[in-house]
Design a protein around this motif. Structure first.
Motif, PDB file in Angstrom:
ATOM      1  N   THR A 151       9.138 -63.237  36.067  1.00  0.00           N
ATOM      2  CA  THR A 151       8.755 -62.095  35.261  1.00  0.00           C
ATOM      3  C   THR A 151       9.978 -61.363  34.786  1.00  0.00           C
ATOM      4  O   THR A 151      11.043 -61.449  35.373  1.00  0.00           O
ATOM      5  CB  THR A 151       7.855 -61.138  36.059  1.00  0.00           C
ATOM      6  N   THR A 152       9.809 -60.589  33.706  1.00  0.00           N
ATOM      7  CA  THR A 152      10.916 -59.923  33.070  1.00  0.00           C
ATOM      8  C   THR A 152      10.657 -58.427  33.033  1.00  0.00           C
ATOM      9  O   THR A 152       9.798 -57.972  32.303  1.00  0.00           O
ATOM     10  CB  THR A 152      11.104 -60.440  31.629  1.00  0.00           C
ATOM     11  N   SER A 192       7.036 -70.960  29.470  1.00  0.00           N
ATOM     12  CA  SER A 192       8.388 -70.396  29.393  1.00  0.00           C
ATOM     13  C   SER A 192       9.069 -70.808  28.096  1.00  0.00           C
ATOM     14  O   SER A 192       9.984 -70.125  27.628  1.00  0.00           O
ATOM     15  CB  SER A 192       9.223 -70.861  30.588  1.00  0.00           C
ATOM     16  N   PHE A 232       7.792 -68.338  25.567  1.00  0.00           N
ATOM     17  CA  PHE A 232       8.126 -66.979  25.988  1.00  0.00           C
ATOM     18  C   PHE A 232       9.151 -66.294  25.076  1.00  0.00           C
ATOM     19  O   PHE A 232       8.944 -65.133  24.693  1.00  0.00           O
ATOM     20  CB  PHE A 232       8.630 -66.994  27.430  1.00  0.00           C
ATOM     21  N   THR A 239       7.411 -65.032  21.886  1.00  0.00           N
ATOM     22  CA  THR A 239       6.508 -63.921  22.165  1.00  0.00           C
ATOM     23  C   THR A 239       7.288 -62.669  22.545  1.00  0.00           C
ATOM     24  O   THR A 239       6.933 -61.554  22.146  1.00  0.00           O
ATOM     25  CB  THR A 239       5.522 -64.311  23.276  1.00  0.00           C
ATOM     26  N   GLU A 240       8.352 -62.847  23.288  1.00  0.00           N
ATOM     27  CA  GLU A 240       9.192 -61.715  23.678  1.00  0.00           C
ATOM     28  C   GLU A 240       9.796 -61.034  22.452  1.00  0.00           C
ATOM     29  O   GLU A 240       9.804 -59.797  22.344  1.00  0.00           O
ATOM     30  CB  GLU A 240      10.303 -62.183  24.610  1.00  0.00           C
ATOM     31  N   LEU A 275       4.254 -59.291  29.927  1.00  0.00           N
ATOM     32  CA  LEU A 275       4.625 -60.688  29.704  1.00  0.00           C
ATOM     33  C   LEU A 275       5.072 -61.332  31.003  1.00  0.00           C
ATOM     34  O   LEU A 275       5.867 -60.755  31.753  1.00  0.00           O
ATOM     35  CB  LEU A 275       5.781 -60.794  28.700  1.00  0.00           C
ATOM     36  N   SER A 276       4.583 -62.548  31.261  1.00  0.00           N
ATOM     37  CA  SER A 276       5.006 -63.310  32.432  1.00  0.00           C
ATOM     38  C   SER A 276       5.161 -64.779  32.078  1.00  0.00           C
ATOM     39  O   SER A 276       4.444 -65.305  31.229  1.00  0.00           O
ATOM     40  CB  SER A 276       3.998 -63.176  33.573  1.00  0.00           C
ATOM     41  N   LYS A 277       6.108 -65.446  32.756  1.00  0.00           N
ATOM     42  CA  LYS A 277       6.279 -66.898  32.638  1.00  0.00           C
ATOM     43  C   LYS A 277       5.570 -67.548  33.818  1.00  0.00           C
ATOM     44  O   LYS A 277       5.941 -67.331  34.962  1.00  0.00           O
ATOM     45  CB  LYS A 277       7.755 -67.274  32.672  1.00  0.00           C
ATOM     46  N   ASN A 299       0.667 -68.207  26.265  1.00  0.00           N
ATOM     47  CA  ASN A 299       1.682 -69.004  25.574  1.00  0.00           C
ATOM     48  C   ASN A 299       1.523 -70.462  25.998  1.00  0.00           C
ATOM     49  O   ASN A 299       1.328 -70.737  27.186  1.00  0.00           O
ATOM     50  CB  ASN A 299       3.081 -68.522  25.955  1.00  0.00           C
TER      51      ASN A 299
END
Length: 324
Positions: free
Chosen positions: A5-6, A50, A53, A56-57, A74-76, A96
């Protein structure tokens, strides 16, 4: 399930440094699914690939600048992990995906009254990378990749070519929950070969970067965006599919020359989530930006204007069905 996660926007990412300065309130996990944002319908939850990602980010960063009251989480989780554990379970609005949704996933979604809507957002050149000091290899055939990555395959560089070093491979690749794993398996190994399991499997693409640049005998594979962030610390390998060596790039993916590792990238939105204004607004915004340089700045090929218009037409029809 591997999860990355970010909590804040990344820094030091070359062409994508603008993201770090965007001052965007992106939530890093799925813990924010409840609370004031969700209660007001201003929460959009996204998990999955990912590989997708970074697109989308970037879109989320641009969207949040214009819509600061919407909370984007947002999560991978990997494509499969996202579908199985979050999207088809009704825990996220968007998944995603670096491959199309599988029949079993469609069935799982249906069991939970989730209707997935597929929207292509980019094209990727899935990239095989090696250490920059591996000066003996610049191109590999599909057959050689099969020898390296198949179960009971070769273990040393010299097994491929006796003039190459007698060094054992240090292999890094996608986890089995990843759409990248599924696509690589299908495109390179086909139906008759199985992917080897004695490799470092991860959803954290930057872990692959670190592993490959740390060992002269290493090799890995992931989406082109992660190579394009690190062209000076890892080396991309050209692929020979029978018509000569072709480098992975935005141009060769767009032209169709880069075979068999050029692939479409998607987001899937739950039709039921389109009842929420924040989800509708975000997905519309995403479709418009997917046809711009924002996608190529990340390291992928944008969709065409025709694809954008088709996506928007499909989206508007589904919104009409939900909102009446």
């Amino acid at each position: 399930m591997s999860r990355d996660t970010t909590a804040s926007l990344p820094t030091g990412l070359g062409r994508r440094e603008f993201l770090a300065a965007a001052s965007v309130g992106l939530s890093g996990g799925l813990a924010g699914c409840t609370g004031v944002f969700a209660a007001e319908g201003k929460q959009v939850n996204i998990a999955g690939s990912s590989t997708v990602f970074p697109v989308t980010e970037a879109v989320a960063s641009a969207f949040s600048e214009e819509n600061p009251t919407v909370n984007l989480s947002l999560s991978k989780t990997g494509t499969g992990g996202g579908f199985g554990n979050f999207f088809c379970a009704g825990r996220t609005d968007i998944n995603n995906a670096s491959r199309s949704i599988a029949d079993a996933e469609v069935e799982q979604c249906g069991d939970n009254d989730i209707t997935p809507i597929e929207l292509q957002v980019a094209t990727d050149a899935l990239t095989v990378v090696v250490n920059p000091d591996a000066d003996w290899v610049n191109c590999l055939t599909v057959e050689q990749l099969q020898q390296i990555w198949s179960a009971d395959g070769v273990d040393r560089w010299s097994d491929l070519n006796e003039e190459w070093p007698d060094q054992e491979f240090e292999l890094y690749g996608a986890a089995t929950t990843s759409g990248t794993f599924d696509y690589f398996n299908e495109a390179i190994l086909g139906e008759e070969l199985n992917h080897r399991n004695d490799y470092y499997a991860t959803e954290r693409d930057r872990t692959i970067v670190q592993g490959v640049r740390g060992d002269e005998a290493a090799m890995g594979y992931f989406g082109f965006a992660y190579y394009s962030e690190n062209p000076d610390t890892i080396k991309a390998v050209s692929i020979d599919n029978g018509n000569g060596c072709v480098e992975p790039s935005i141009e060769t993916a767009k032209s169709g020359e880069y075979k068999p590792l050029s692939r479409p990238l998607f987001i899937y939105v739950a039709k039921e989530s389109l009842a929420k204004p924040a989800v509708r607004d975000f997905v519309r915004f995403y479709m418009k930006r997917a046809a711009t340089d924002l996608v190529s700045d990340v390291g992928y090929v944008p969709i065409t204007e025709e694809q954008r218009d088709e996506n928007l037409e499909k989206l508007d029809a589904k919104i009409e069905e939900v909102t009446g």
